[in-house]
Design an enzyme around this catalytic site. Structure first.
Site: not given
Length: 220
Positions: A170, A116, A201
């Site tokens: 996601d 991320s 995610h």
């Protein structure tokens, strides 16, 4: 030189290779520590370094302070980017790279990894780094500061192996944003090892197996 962050380290003190692995927003350096035994690199003398991001107020979370590599100012994370924060974390990662080099790690035996936000910093920094790296592992992420990329990218890492992986569902970093980054980099001449998984995610079991295989190729 920026101040080095505190780090969690796993692996031999006298390693032959290093992976600098950056966590995501709101997590810390312990987040991916449990993944180390799952990767099967015990016989390859690899040191994992998991730095803790600084604590910053994050706009999209109501200004709440949390560990973050940079601020997120909009729900559309690619808009109104925190250039100063991204570049501060780039400097921090460059200092960690420098420390690994001082500990005897050849730059070609050093991989930048991240999830991320951490993956965004790994991509941003690795493709601008002045010495050839062993690879960049970018999970559930995207390439930030695209507008300055062309003039800032480093020829030394034009051929660096890049592994990008993303969840098809996601809700945090949408798949289309990661795919746009992938296509942008491919058009700029980079070879991207691209993977998608039936997940949100997160990191999935099949993804861990693919990461393990990719890392073993880098360190063989």
């Amino acid at each position: 030189m920026s101040q080095l962050p505190e780090c969690v380290e796993v692996g031999p003190a006298e390693a032959q290779s290093s992976i600098l692995w950056l966590h995501g927003l709101g997590a810390d350096g312990h987040d991916f520590e449990p993944l180390v035994p799952e990767l099967g690199l015990d016989d390859l003398s690899v040191r994992f370094v998991f730095p803790h991001a600084p604590v910053l107020p994050v706009t999209v979370n109501g200004g709440m302070p949390m560990r973050a590599w940079y601020d997120i100012r909009s729900p559309q994370i690619q808009q109104d980017e925190d250039s100063d924060g991204i570049r501060a974390s780039q400097m921090m990662l460059e200092d960690l790279i420098r420390r690994e080099r001082e500990r005897g790690i050849d730059s070609r035996q050093l991989i930048l990894a991240g999830f991320s936000q951490g993956g965004a910093i790994a991509l941003h920094t690795g493709l601008r780094h002045s010495q050839p790296l062993g690879g960049i592992l970018a999970l559930s992420t995207y390439l930030p500061l695209v507008d300055t990329f062309e003039q800032e990218r480093a020829p030394a890492n034009q051929t660096v192996p890049v592994f990008m992986a993303h969840g098809k569902s996601d809700p945090i970093v949408p798949l289309w944003l990661a795919d746009d980054s992938r296509h942008y980099l491919e058009q700029a001449g980079y070879s991207i090892d691209w993977h998608t998984y039936a997940m949100q995610h997160q990191v999935a079991l099949g993804e861990i197996s693919d990461i393990s295989r990719w890392l073993k190729l880098r360190f063989q």
